[in-house]
Structures are given as structure tokens and as C-alpha cells.
Enzyme design. Sequence first.
Site, PDB file in Angstrom:
ATOM      1  NE  ARG A   1       4.731  14.623  -5.232  1.00  0.00           N
ATOM      2  CZ  ARG A   1       4.397  14.355  -4.118  1.00  0.00           C
ATOM      3  NH1 ARG A   1       2.918  13.501  -4.238  1.00  0.00           N
ATOM      4  NH2 ARG A   1       4.828  14.561  -3.307  1.00  0.00           N
TER       5      ARG A   1
ATOM      6  CG  ASP B   1      -9.087  15.708  -4.629  1.00  0.00           C
ATOM      7  OD1 ASP B   1      -8.188  15.063  -4.495  1.00  0.00           O
ATOM      8  OD2 ASP B   1      -9.896  15.655  -3.496  1.00  0.00           O
TER       9      ASP B   1
ATOM     10  CB  ALA C   1     -11.540   9.175  -9.097  1.00  0.00           C
TER      11      ALA C   1
ATOM     12  CG  ASP D   1      -1.270   9.239  -5.183  1.00  0.00           C
ATOM     13  OD1 ASP D   1      -1.306   7.845  -4.710  1.00  0.00           O
ATOM     14  OD2 ASP D   1      -0.580   9.773  -4.887  1.00  0.00           O
TER      15      ASP D   1
ATOM     16  CB  CYS E   1      -1.264   4.397  -0.097  1.00  0.00           C
ATOM     17  SG  CYS E   1      -3.077   5.282   0.116  1.00  0.00           S
TER      18      CYS E   1
END
Length: 401
Positions: free
Chosen positions: A216, A254, A283, A303, A343
Amino acid sequence: MSDAAEYPALVLKRGEDARLRAGHLWVFSNEVDVKRTPLTAFEPGEIAVILDAAAKPIGVGYVNPNSLICARLVSRGLDHALDRSLIVHRLNVALSLRERLYSEPYYRLVYGESDGLPGLTLDRFGDVIVGQTTTAGMERLKDEITEAVVKALKPQALVWKNDAGIRSLEHLPEYADIGYGELRSPMIVREGGLEFECDPIGGQKTGWFYDQHANRDRLAQYVRGKRVLDVCSYLGGWGLRAAAMGASEVVCVDVSAHAVEQIRRNIDRNNLGDRVTAVKADAFDELKRLREERSRFDVVILDPPAFVKRKKDFAEGRIAYRRLNEMAMQILTRDAILVTCSCSYHMPRNALLDSVQQAARHLDRNVQVLEQLQQSPDHPVHPAIAETEYLKGFICRVLPA
């Protein structure tokens, strides 16, 4: 010799010590000589001395007979017992790195195996520590960990956020509660001059994703004066940072109503209401809606949560990453920036890049990779343990063909 010599022994089969001697910390159940030291003789989380086939000590660790990873090495040799004193030492070593890296006490303080405390995660939010134990050994040492944290850091509170699904692999219950002290006010994380309110009990993971902090930090040159979409925003970390760095307009998306409510509180807390809005939506659904209404953004940040949680999810997860990136590219302006992350440990870096490239070619776009992203340095990678490196990402420029 320390008290460690008095621990029960776990003996490995011939040749099964090589990976440990090369630096790894895990012992798998099929590597143990169960004729000499039956795994059933150990209680979950019991401390043991790990020996090679010739009965030479490798070090001290803990055992869980109910898990595929049946033991984890915590210290080499027999010089140190696995007790509060060792944990305090490891905490202080971990703390010295974080204090070198960060000017304020907001970071991941302990990152499991990489900090010599396998199965333990500690995140620091000023004078509040949020911890996770994911193994029976660390769960059994919880009182010693609490005492060590209090001695080393003197926090106002230590919260145990032990509700991760991974605990089921060790036959551990899921719970979240305050283990020491009290929370006198909402938990705050400070990053990039902003303040974010986090929920250590009801939020995701330990309340904040410190692993993206350094990434970020790299946004400024890409977002200044631009229209930005932050997808899977959680608490607005990427989006609010972009606004503070000079983005003209930011939309945070979100699927969680609780997260969107917190994003809005964080928008107000940082006086960014003139530039940032939060939308509750899935999303994929929101990207489709934006495409249909011909909305365009100069920067899109992806993300998402892990789409590939297990190896067997790879094929399906890879399609999801490609689809998400393709939908994001469809709402980009002609010369735009795509920040895309994964991730998922089981999604290799090259597979993520392939997904981006396939999405681009399907839309007849060209992609230039400007920067490669990885987890922040408070999540150091252990060179012998590939699993400690999980976060990967790219800052891409997307152009018409």
C-alpha cells in the site's frame, strides 16, 4: 545442560533428519520411528526432544499425534527448555526487527516459523496484542506465551483470536476472547498517517492485514488525481490510503455488511467523505454491474480472499483469479493501472501472472508488469520453509492492443 534433556524423546527413521538439519522445522508422522517412540504415547502439544535414528539430538519441539505434521522443532540442541524464558527471548529478537522497520507499534510481531515460534502469530496494535495459536503445542503453551508477552511488552490487553479453520487440522476448538487485560476502547491501527478502527473479536483474521502494508505504501505515484476502485476492500486499507495519497475519487467494495459499516466509520474518522464511498456487494457482481453501466476507473485494486485454500482447489481457483482480473480490465480506462494480488500459498506467482496475461489477451489488451509485490517485511520468509511465502502480486499497466 538445560531441563530439555528430561523431555521424552521422539525418534526419527534413518535419513528423515535431513530436512530438519537443512533448516526446516516440521516432522511428518511417516518420518517417525513409531516402533521406538510410538506417537500414541504423546499427548497433543507435549514437549519432546527430537532425535535422529542414531539417537543424536536435533533439538526441542512439541508433538501432536493427531496431526499429519506431528512435530515442530522450536530450538536446536538441548541448551534451552521450551518455556517462558525462551519465548521472551524469541519475542525480543522479533521485536528488534519490527522496531527497526516501523516508527510506530503497528505490525506483525511474531510470524510463526519465521520467528522461531511455529504455530504462533502475534499482531501488535499499539498497546493491544492479538494472538493466534494454530497448533496444539502453542495452545498448550498459551499461559507461558501470555506471561512472556506481558513481560516483554506490558500491553493493555492480549486478545486470542483462535477461530481459524486451520485449527481443525490439530483437533483444536475455535474461540475468540480476551486472554489478558481489557479492551477499553475500539482497537485502532495507524498506517500512512491514517487511523483504522478494527474488530479483534469479530473481524477477519487478527483484525488487520499487515502483510499488505509495504505494498500500500507504493501506491502514491499511481493514484494521484485518479479514479480508484478498491475491490474486496475489508476495512478500506487500500482505498483510504489511495485517497490520502491524492486520488480524486475512491470506491471501496466488500461483500460483508459489517466490513462496509467499518469502512464508513474509517472514512469519517479520517475526514475522507468527500472522496471515498463504500459499497456492499459481491466483487464479481459489482464488477459486472460497473461494466454494464460503462463506468471506468484509472486504477483497480484486487485483493481477494484466498481462492485456492487447498492444493485440490487449484484448477477452480485459477479460473476465479483469471475471471476477476478480466472483469477488472473491462472497467479500466485506456491507459490504466491494475493492482492484483493473491494470498493463496497454492497459487504460484507465475500462475497468477498467467491468469492476468490470459485475461488481457482474451480482451485484446497488453499488460506491462511495473512492480512485483510480496508480503511486508514483518512477515519474513524462512528460506527453508516455502509455506512462509504466500502473498504475491503485481502492479500492472493495461493498454489497448
